[in-house]
Design a protein around this motif. Structure first.
Motif, PDB file in Angstrom:
ATOM      1  N   GLU A   1      31.328  47.663 -89.060  1.00 35.75           N
ATOM      2  CA  GLU A   1      30.404  48.670 -89.582  1.00 35.75           C
ATOM      3  C   GLU A   1      29.428  49.122 -88.496  1.00 35.75           C
ATOM      4  OE1 GLU A   1      28.514  47.007 -92.990  1.00 35.75           O
ATOM      5  OE2 GLU A   1      30.377  46.765 -94.122  1.00 35.75           O
ATOM      6  N   VAL A   2      28.966  48.182 -87.693  1.00 32.33           N
ATOM      7  CA  VAL A   2      28.059  48.525 -86.595  1.00 32.33           C
ATOM      8  C   VAL A   2      28.766  49.440 -85.601  1.00 32.33           C
ATOM      9  CG1 VAL A   2      26.733  47.628 -84.646  1.00 32.33           C
ATOM     10  CG2 VAL A   2      26.719  46.406 -86.834  1.00 32.33           C
ATOM     11  N   LEU A   3      29.993  49.096 -85.246  1.00 29.67           N
ATOM     12  CA  LEU A   3      30.736  49.912 -84.287  1.00 29.67           C
ATOM     13  C   LEU A   3      30.984  51.326 -84.800  1.00 29.67           C
ATOM     14  CD1 LEU A   3      31.106  47.173 -82.859  1.00 29.67           C
ATOM     15  CD2 LEU A   3      33.449  47.847 -82.351  1.00 29.67           C
ATOM     16  N   ARG A   4      31.068  51.479 -86.112  1.00 27.80           N
ATOM     17  CA  ARG A   4      31.293  52.816 -86.680  1.00 27.80           C
ATOM     18  C   ARG A   4      30.012  53.651 -86.725  1.00 27.80           C
ATOM     19  NH1 ARG A   4      35.132  50.020 -90.175  1.00 27.80           N
ATOM     20  NH2 ARG A   4      33.507  49.655 -91.731  1.00 27.80           N
ATOM     21  N   ARG A   5      28.878  53.037 -86.448  1.00 29.16           N
ATOM     22  CA  ARG A   5      27.608  53.767 -86.515  1.00 29.16           C
ATOM     23  C   ARG A   5      27.225  54.427 -85.199  1.00 29.16           C
ATOM     24  NH1 ARG A   5      25.442  49.339 -89.855  1.00 29.16           N
ATOM     25  NH2 ARG A   5      24.264  48.465 -88.107  1.00 29.16           N
ATOM     26  N   TYR A   6      27.797  53.958 -84.107  1.00 31.24           N
ATOM     27  CA  TYR A   6      27.333  54.384 -82.793  1.00 31.24           C
ATOM     28  C   TYR A   6      28.438  55.070 -81.984  1.00 31.24           C
ATOM     29  CZ  TYR A   6      23.136  51.639 -83.623  1.00 31.24           C
ATOM     30  OH  TYR A   6      21.956  51.160 -84.150  1.00 31.24           O
ATOM     31  N   PRO A   7      28.039  55.913 -81.016  1.00 31.20           N
ATOM     32  CA  PRO A   7      29.051  56.510 -80.129  1.00 31.20           C
ATOM     33  C   PRO A   7      29.741  55.430 -79.300  1.00 31.20           C
ATOM     34  CG  PRO A   7      26.928  57.652 -79.941  1.00 31.20           C
ATOM     35  CD  PRO A   7      26.674  56.391 -80.708  1.00 31.20           C
ATOM     36  N   VAL A   8      31.063  55.471 -79.267  1.00 33.51           N
ATOM     37  CA  VAL A   8      31.832  54.549 -78.441  1.00 33.51           C
ATOM     38  C   VAL A   8      32.747  55.360 -77.528  1.00 33.51           C
ATOM     39  CG1 VAL A   8      31.746  52.705 -80.165  1.00 33.51           C
ATOM     40  CG2 VAL A   8      33.694  54.262 -80.137  1.00 33.51           C
ATOM     41  N   ILE A   9      33.030  54.810 -76.369  1.00 35.01           N
ATOM     42  CA  ILE A   9      33.881  55.497 -75.394  1.00 35.01           C
ATOM     43  C   ILE A   9      35.346  55.336 -75.798  1.00 35.01           C
ATOM     44  CG2 ILE A   9      34.688  55.466 -73.009  1.00 35.01           C
ATOM     45  CD1 ILE A   9      31.853  54.607 -72.194  1.00 35.01           C
ATOM     46  N   VAL A  10      36.050  56.453 -75.919  1.00 28.21           N
ATOM     47  CA  VAL A  10      37.475  56.410 -76.262  1.00 28.21           C
ATOM     48  C   VAL A  10      38.368  56.849 -75.104  1.00 28.21           C
ATOM     49  CG1 VAL A  10      37.064  56.748 -78.729  1.00 28.21           C
ATOM     50  CG2 VAL A  10      37.432  58.748 -77.261  1.00 28.21           C
ATOM     51  N   GLY A  11      37.783  57.384 -74.044  1.00 34.30           N
ATOM     52  CA  GLY A  11      38.594  57.808 -72.915  1.00 34.30           C
ATOM     53  C   GLY A  11      37.748  58.548 -71.901  1.00 34.30           C
ATOM     54  N   HIS A  12      38.403  58.982 -70.838  1.00 35.91           N
ATOM     55  CA  HIS A  12      37.721  59.717 -69.779  1.00 35.91           C
ATOM     56  C   HIS A  12      38.056  61.197 -69.866  1.00 35.91           C
ATOM     57  CE1 HIS A  12      36.562  60.875 -65.625  1.00 35.91           C
ATOM     58  NE2 HIS A  12      35.643  59.954 -65.828  1.00 35.91           N
ATOM     59  N   SER A  13      37.071  62.022 -69.551  1.00 39.32           N
ATOM     60  CA  SER A  13      37.242  63.469 -69.688  1.00 39.32           C
ATOM     61  C   SER A  13      38.411  64.005 -68.882  1.00 39.32           C
ATOM     62  CB  SER A  13      35.958  64.190 -69.263  1.00 39.32           C
ATOM     63  OG  SER A  13      34.897  63.908 -70.154  1.00 39.32           O
ATOM     64  N   SER A  14      38.690  63.386 -67.732  1.00 42.94           N
ATOM     65  CA  SER A  14      39.763  63.908 -66.875  1.00 42.94           C
ATOM     66  C   SER A  14      41.149  63.663 -67.446  1.00 42.94           C
ATOM     67  CB  SER A  14      39.662  63.292 -65.470  1.00 42.94           C
ATOM     68  OG  SER A  14      39.838  61.890 -65.500  1.00 42.94           O
ATOM     69  N   ARG A  15      41.252  62.907 -68.549  1.00 40.86           N
ATOM     70  CA  ARG A  15      42.555  62.741 -69.208  1.00 40.86           C
ATOM     71  C   ARG A  15      43.019  64.037 -69.850  1.00 40.86           C
ATOM     72  NH1 ARG A  15      43.427  57.780 -73.142  1.00 40.86           N
ATOM     73  NH2 ARG A  15      45.575  58.536 -72.882  1.00 40.86           N
ATOM     74  N   ILE A  16      42.081  64.880 -70.233  1.00 38.79           N
ATOM     75  CA  ILE A  16      42.432  66.137 -70.893  1.00 38.79           C
ATOM     76  C   ILE A  16      41.740  67.282 -70.154  1.00 38.79           C
ATOM     77  CG2 ILE A  16      43.058  65.244 -73.164  1.00 38.79           C
ATOM     78  CD1 ILE A  16      40.178  65.680 -74.055  1.00 38.79           C
ATOM     79  N   LYS A  17      42.425  67.828 -69.165  1.00 37.67           N
ATOM     80  CA  LYS A  17      41.813  68.806 -68.273  1.00 37.67           C
ATOM     81  C   LYS A  17      41.928  70.238 -68.789  1.00 37.67           C
ATOM     82  CE  LYS A  17      42.902  65.924 -64.256  1.00 37.67           C
ATOM     83  NZ  LYS A  17      43.649  65.834 -62.970  1.00 37.67           N
ATOM     84  N   ALA A  18      43.066  70.583 -69.394  1.00 34.90           N
ATOM     85  CA  ALA A  18      43.325  71.971 -69.775  1.00 34.90           C
ATOM     86  C   ALA A  18      43.384  72.114 -71.289  1.00 34.90           C
ATOM     87  CB  ALA A  18      44.643  72.441 -69.156  1.00 34.90           C
ATOM     88  N   ALA A  19      43.250  73.345 -71.746  1.00 35.90           N
ATOM     89  CA  ALA A  19      43.327  73.626 -73.181  1.00 35.90           C
ATOM     90  C   ALA A  19      44.647  73.125 -73.748  1.00 35.90           C
ATOM     91  CB  ALA A  19      43.184  75.121 -73.433  1.00 35.90           C
ATOM     92  N   GLY A  20      44.571  72.411 -74.854  1.00 33.59           N
ATOM     93  CA  GLY A  20      45.762  71.857 -75.485  1.00 33.59           C
ATOM     94  C   GLY A  20      46.104  70.449 -75.042  1.00 33.59           C
ATOM     95  N   ASP A  21      45.508  69.983 -73.944  1.00 34.89           N
ATOM     96  CA  ASP A  21      45.727  68.592 -73.523  1.00 34.89           C
ATOM     97  C   ASP A  21      45.112  67.658 -74.566  1.00 34.89           C
ATOM     98  OD1 ASP A  21      46.867  69.588 -71.248  1.00 34.89           O
ATOM     99  OD2 ASP A  21      45.297  68.899 -69.873  1.00 34.89           O
ATOM    100  N   PHE A  22      45.802  66.566 -74.855  1.00 35.19           N
ATOM    101  CA  PHE A  22      45.310  65.654 -75.893  1.00 35.19           C
ATOM    102  C   PHE A  22      45.708  64.226 -75.575  1.00 35.19           C
ATOM    103  CE2 PHE A  22      49.694  66.215 -77.138  1.00 35.19           C
ATOM    104  CZ  PHE A  22      50.063  64.977 -77.666  1.00 35.19           C
ATOM    105  N   PHE A  23      45.041  63.297 -76.232  1.00 35.38           N
ATOM    106  CA  PHE A  23      45.520  61.920 -76.316  1.00 35.38           C
ATOM    107  C   PHE A  23      45.174  61.385 -77.693  1.00 35.38           C
ATOM    108  CE2 PHE A  23      41.242  61.414 -74.458  1.00 35.38           C
ATOM    109  CZ  PHE A  23      40.687  60.418 -75.253  1.00 35.38           C
ATOM    110  N   THR A  24      45.917  60.411 -78.135  1.00 33.36           N
ATOM    111  CA  THR A  24      45.670  59.794 -79.437  1.00 33.36           C
ATOM    112  C   THR A  24      45.115  58.392 -79.236  1.00 33.36           C
ATOM    113  OG1 THR A  24      47.952  58.969 -79.583  1.00 33.36           O
ATOM    114  CG2 THR A  24      47.480  61.122 -80.573  1.00 33.36           C
ATOM    115  N   ASP A  25      44.426  57.910 -80.253  1.00 34.72           N
ATOM    116  CA  ASP A  25      43.761  56.613 -80.135  1.00 34.72           C
ATOM    117  C   ASP A  25      43.558  56.030 -81.525  1.00 34.72           C
ATOM    118  OD1 ASP A  25      41.164  54.858 -79.968  1.00 34.72           O
ATOM    119  OD2 ASP A  25      41.855  55.051 -77.910  1.00 34.72           O
ATOM    120  N   ASP A  26      43.809  54.723 -81.663  1.00 36.42           N
ATOM    121  CA  ASP A  26      43.581  54.022 -82.929  1.00 36.42           C
ATOM    122  C   ASP A  26      42.546  52.910 -82.794  1.00 36.42           C
ATOM    123  OD1 ASP A  26      45.509  55.484 -84.302  1.00 36.42           O
ATOM    124  OD2 ASP A  26      47.120  54.097 -83.787  1.00 36.42           O
ATOM    125  N   LEU A  27      42.021  52.711 -81.594  1.00 38.67           N
ATOM    126  CA  LEU A  27      41.230  51.524 -81.332  1.00 38.67           C
ATOM    127  C   LEU A  27      39.911  51.491 -82.083  1.00 38.67           C
ATOM    128  CD1 LEU A  27      41.793  51.157 -77.484  1.00 38.67           C
ATOM    129  CD2 LEU A  27      43.067  50.107 -79.355  1.00 38.67           C
TER     130      LEU A  27
END
Length: 383
Positions: A47-73
């Protein structure tokens, strides 16, 4: 880190050298061993982890429009996707028809997302694009049935998500006093060199613990880290719920007491490792020319976790010419943590039930441990 602050660090470290000491908390602190194993406590931590901003990745993973990544963590299946205007959206990866994941790929580039079950399709902004046999849903308001969004923000080169729909996000406000210091590293201009997700049979908090004290260096890391780092002389500073532990390299022995006034910050910081605790679940480690980012997530049980590990460096130090350097660095970094820190954490995990009176103790020389676990306890109990 700015030169003025680094000068303060050097002065503080110098005093610890003189006194053969380190940063001390007012007293030792006792802590419940069951916090690493109790399923009920784990749910409160989620519950605590759902209350705050958490890092899910780095901005350079998605450089162009339409670039994506998925995450379940983070506990919610998400798609993080770059928009046509350059912004980022975090979409819940759940079709509004029957709940299937609309995207099963780890990353890529898409103009739209099509659910594999019944082919409902969605634009990259999450809006519903098309329903096959639309006449079968005469009363469905298509504008209200796009992919649900999560609050998301880019800051310091990282993508932060709050895993609660409808919540607000303000990463600068969340980081508070540590925000400006992180900005001084200009990490927003850096790039992701590599990353991975590791699964381990330990509680997620053990991952952070290894970066919050240097007391264990001399014994646990006698042949790996101890030859290069001191097991004391380390400042620890609190920034609200966040913190910074500084590891002192033995290379500093040769320059302490003889630091030129006009020395550049880049020449001095190489003698230290800056471990930034970003509450609730990340440690950023500045290693003179790159960041390590360790973000820990609870697993399905208290003795399971997943850890996203990222290495971020400057654009000048990325690419084929530096591959062998980063290969070596990655092997040492991951290998040491798994073979030493997490190996002993597994033995602790297995013996927690036998800890007398359920009491662990954090020493005065472990202020980072006291701070992090005290903050988590405060979030859960209010005490």
């Amino acid at each position: 880190m700015e030169k003025s602050k680094l000068d303060q660090v050097i002065s503080e470290v110098g005093e610890y050298y003189k006194n053969n000491g380190t940063k001390l908390a007012p007293a030792e602190a006792f802590h419940a061993a069951s916090s690493y194993s109790d399923p009920a406590w784990l749910e409160k931590e989620r519950e605590v982890l759902r209350r705050y901003p958490v890092i899910v990745g780095h901005s350079s993973r998605i450089k162009a429009a339409g670039d994506f990544f998925t995450d379940d963590l983070a506990g919610v299946p998400i798609i993080v996707v770059r928009q046509n205007d350059g912004s980022v959206r975090a979409l819940i990866n759940v079709c509004r028809h029957r709940g299937a994941k609309v995207c099963t790929e780890a990353s890529g580039t898409r103009r739209n997302f099509v659910c594999p079950y019944h082919a409902w399709s969605y634009r990259t902004d999450g809006s519903l694009l098309k329903i096959p046999r639309e006449e079968a849903f005469p009363n469905l308001n298509t504008q209200d049935h796009g992919l649900a969004e999560l609050p998301v923000e880019e800051r310091h080169g990282f993508i932060w998500v709050v895993a609660t729909p409808g919540a607000t996000i303000d990463v600068a406000a969340h980081l508070g006093g540590i925000d400006a210091e992180l900005a001084s590293y200009k990490s927003a201009d850096m790039v992701l060199e590599r990353d991975t997700v590791l699964s381990e049979d330990i509680n997620w908090k053990f991952v952070l613990d290894g970066f919050l004290e240097v007391y264990h260096f001399a014994s646990l890391h006698s042949k790996t880290i101890a030859p290069y780092f001191h097991g004391q002389y380390s400042p620890y500073d609190e920034f609200g719920m966040h913190g910074r532990l500084i590891g002192v390299r033995k290379s500093f022995d040769a320059v302490r007491g003889n630091v030129p006034e006009d020395a550049e910050a880049s020449d001095l910081i190489k003698h230290f490792a800056m471990n930034y605790l970003i509450f609730p679940n990340t440690v950023l480690v500045w290693q003179a020319d790159h960041f390590e980012c360790w973000t820990a997530f609870p697993g399905e049980q208290a003795d399971k976790c997943k850890v996203r590990v990222q290495s971020i460096t400057t654009k000048e130090m990325s690419g084929p010419d530096y591959t062998s350097r980063w290969d070596k660095n990655w092997k040492i970094m991951i290998g040491t943590v798994i073979a030493e820190d997490w190996a002993v954490s597994k033995t602790i995990q297995q013996s927690l039930h036998a800890v007398p009176e359920n009491q662990l103790v954090f020493g005065r020389n472990e202020p980072g441990m006291q701070h992090f676990h005290g903050q988590m306890r405060k979030e859960i109990t209010g005490e």
